[in-house]
Design a protein around this motif. Structure first.
Motif, PDB file in Angstrom:
ATOM      1  N   ASN A  15      41.048  50.922  31.004  1.00 35.59           N
ATOM      2  CA  ASN A  15      40.493  52.003  31.821  1.00 35.59           C
ATOM      3  C   ASN A  15      38.971  51.972  31.804  1.00 35.59           C
TER       4      ASN A  15
ATOM      5  N   LYS B  32      37.779  49.192  34.105  1.00 38.83           N
ATOM      6  CA  LYS B  32      37.886  49.570  35.515  1.00 38.83           C
ATOM      7  C   LYS B  32      36.743  50.492  35.929  1.00 38.83           C
TER       8      LYS B  32
ATOM      9  N   TYR C 137      41.279  44.502  37.362  1.00 35.57           N
ATOM     10  CA  TYR C 137      40.404  45.619  37.001  1.00 35.57           C
ATOM     11  C   TYR C 137      39.384  45.975  38.078  1.00 35.57           C
TER      12      TYR C 137
ATOM     13  N   PRO D  59      37.597  47.320  41.563  1.00 32.50           N
ATOM     14  CA  PRO D  59      37.840  48.440  42.497  1.00 32.50           C
ATOM     15  C   PRO D  59      38.502  47.924  43.769  1.00 32.50           C
TER      16      PRO D  59
END
Length: 332
Positions: A230, A233, A328, A330
């Motif tokens: 997370n 990302k 990862y 966008p």
């Protein structure tokens, strides 16, 4: 012919310096450290802006930037855990992986590879075929310049035995200016711009080819990526925001660089850096004229195939999933 965006970068320059287990934790300060190569430079302005404009903090990240020294390996601090993400080229990732180093590219930085063969217009050299028997200066028989030279020559059914390769260190601009070599392998957003700034009437050698190399990429270790999915990302999303700002507002990009690059002290240096920024932004945008960190799997496969064909380059076979992932980045 050369890809349209690279022709555009070269033309811009002609009208007018750069690019290392349980250690996967964060920096001792608690920050996530992004490693950048060598000295501060306008080419990194998108990352500078992501920090200065609060993109990282808005994604609840504590990020620090670190520039490597000239004598430090590209991935040294990454594998030791002193850095969590580093800017490196795709070919560096593949070679490191073939040597057993556990690194993986998680995002693209340049959507186009910037390697070009440059020559003075008075040499009469226009195409790759015209290079036969000529003296070509490169930093050394390593890295993306060496690989790019072989790829360019292969497009004309030539090899390095058909030319006189001269290892001249990072003196390509000076060597071509003085006539010590007939051509050099350089970067469209570096040597091409510097030659123009020095008043050298230079041009990129024409090539009906696509060079199978992946340029600047954001790299980490598979373990850190897995353990901090997370966070990674969010970091890539924030970096993309900073890069977008750099492209849309080059004045902000230059100001962010100026805070870090102490060489931007006179008008001529600032003018050259501005042109390097413009050329760099074209490489970041690529042919689709958009800022995206998504990696081109076809280009990676082409590079893997090409590098595997170069005798003695890789110590062991490397597969695509070992060296890159888009898990990862966008999504647009």
């Amino acid at each position: 012919m050369m890809r349209p965006v690279l022709r555009k970068v070269a033309a811009l320059a002609a009208g007018v310096v750069l690019l290392g287990g349980c250690h996967g934790g964060t920096h001792s300060s608690g920050a996530t450290v992004i490693g950048l190569t060598y000295v501060p430079n306008v080419q990194f302005s998108g990352i500078y802006l992501a920090l200065d404009n609060g993109n990282y903090s808005s994604h609840k990240l504590n990020v620090e930037l670190r520039h490597h020294g000239n004598d430090e390996g590209v991935f040294t601090a990454l594998v030791s855990g002193d850095e969590q993400v580093v800017l490196a080229t795709g070919d560096e990732v593949v070679q490191a992986r073939s040597q057993g180093m556990d690194v993986i590219s998680v995002a693209t930085y340049y959507r186009e590879q910037p390697n070009v063969i440059l020559t003075r217009k008075d040499t009469g050299i226009k195409t790759v075929g015209d290079l036969k028997g000529k003296k070509i200066g490169i930093p050394g028989e390593y890295g993306s310049s060496w690989l790019a030279l072989q790829a360019y020559l292969a497009s004309a059914n030539m090899t390095t035995s058909d030319v006189n390769v001269m290892s001249i260190g990072y003196t390509q601009t000076s060597a071509l200016s003085k006539g010590d070599v007939d051509a050099i392998v350089g970067f469209a957003n570096n040597e091409a711009v510097q030659l123009s700034a020095a008043g050298v009437d230079a041009q990129a050698v024409e090539c009906d080819c696509t060079i199978p190399l992946v340029s600047a990429s954001l790299v980490t270790t598979p373990q850190w990526a897995k353990d901090h999915a997370n966070e990674l990302k969010e970091l890539l999303a924030a970096t993309q925001e900073g890069m977008t700002t750099a492209v849309e507002h080059p004045d902000q990009a230059f100001a962010a660089t100026e805070k870090r690059d102490t060489t931007l002290s006179d008008e001529k240096t600032r003018e050259t850096a501005t042109k390097i920024l413009t050329a760099t932004n074209l490489l970041i945008l690529g042919a689709n004229s958009t800022v995206s960190l998504e990696q081109d799997t076809s280009r990676w496969n082409e590079m893997l195939s090409f590098m595997s064909s170069v005798s003695g380059l890789l110590q062991q076979d490397v597969s695509l999933d070992q060296v890159m992932t888009n898990d990862y980045v966008p999504r647009s």
